[in-house]
Design a protein around this motif. Structure first.
Motif, mmCIF file in Angstrom:
data_model
loop_
_atom_site.group_PDB
_atom_site.id
_atom_site.type_symbol
_atom_site.label_atom_id
_atom_site.label_comp_id
_atom_site.label_asym_id
_atom_site.label_seq_id
_atom_site.Cartn_x
_atom_site.Cartn_y
_atom_site.Cartn_z
ATOM 1 N N GLU A 1 0.743 18.091 4.851
ATOM 2 C CA GLU A 1 2.059 17.680 5.322
ATOM 3 C C GLU A 1 3.072 18.811 5.147
ATOM 4 N N CYS B 1 2.016 16.621 9.963
ATOM 5 C CA CYS B 1 0.769 16.553 9.202
ATOM 6 C C CYS B 1 -0.312 17.209 10.043
ATOM 7 N N TRP C 1 1.200 7.064 8.063
ATOM 8 C CA TRP C 1 2.136 7.638 7.102
ATOM 9 C C TRP C 1 2.441 6.586 6.041
ATOM 10 N N ARG D 1 4.462 6.256 1.916
ATOM 11 C CA ARG D 1 5.359 6.918 0.976
ATOM 12 C C ARG D 1 5.246 6.241 -0.387
ATOM 13 N N ILE E 1 6.486 7.454 14.868
ATOM 14 C CA ILE E 1 5.252 8.202 14.667
ATOM 15 C C ILE E 1 4.729 8.657 16.024
ATOM 16 N N TYR F 1 3.112 13.380 13.639
ATOM 17 C CA TYR F 1 4.508 13.579 13.255
ATOM 18 C C TYR F 1 5.138 12.252 12.809
ATOM 19 N N LEU F 2 6.165 12.392 12.005
ATOM 20 C CA LEU F 2 6.997 11.236 11.663
ATOM 21 C C LEU F 2 8.448 11.676 11.799
ATOM 22 N N TYR G 1 6.153 11.571 0.820
ATOM 23 C CA TYR G 1 5.579 11.057 2.065
ATOM 24 C C TYR G 1 4.202 11.672 2.265
ATOM 25 N N CYS H 1 0.498 11.623 4.586
ATOM 26 C CA CYS H 1 -0.209 11.180 5.782
ATOM 27 C C CYS H 1 -1.668 10.888 5.440
ATOM 28 N N TRP I 1 -6.503 11.559 2.631
ATOM 29 C CA TRP I 1 -5.089 11.603 2.276
ATOM 30 C C TRP I 1 -4.630 13.034 2.062
#
Length: 124
Positions: A6, A22, A36, A38, A70, A80-81, A94, A96, A114
């Motif tokens: 990330e 990510c 995603w 957190r 997302i 992406y976020l 955060y 991904c 992860w």
């Protein structure tokens, strides 16, 4: 074996925006549902958003619906976020993740890969 890295975290004022990226490597990215999550200090990990390999639909937690988006680029092997209207309570690490599960959206236990996470801090 999929590796996820990330980037894009940082410090932002409330009401601001950030875009997290990510990058995936080591596997066939297009076959994975990407998610995603957190985790804030002292709190459990929280699901935020997911997108299947086709990109044709998305799933969001109520806490971020309408503020976060997302997306994925299967050519760049990147998810992406986009985070808008950030709030101090969005402060967290955060992370991904990637899932080969068949349920939609995947259960958290179906995410087998992860990343290490990126810190997002929102100041008031």
């Amino acid at each position: 074996q999929v590796q996820l890295v990330e980037s894009g975290g940082g410090l932002v004022q409330a009401g601001g925006s950030l875009r997290l990226s990510c990058a995936a490597s080591g596997g066939t990215f297009t076959y994975y549902t990407m998610g995603w999550f957190r985790q804030a200090p002292g709190k459990e990990r929280e699901f935020l958003a997911a997108i299947p390999w086709t990109g044709g639909r998305t799933s969001y937690a109520d806490s971020v619906k309408g503020r976060f988006t997302i997306s994925r680029d299967n050519v760049k092997n990147t998810v992406y976020l986009q985070m808008n209207s950030l709030k101090p309570e969005d402060t967290a690490v955060y992370v991904c993740s990637a899932s080969r599960g068949i349920t939609w959206p995947p259960r958290e236990y179906e995410y087998g890969y992860w990343g290490q996470g990126t810190q997002v801090t929102v100041s008031s």
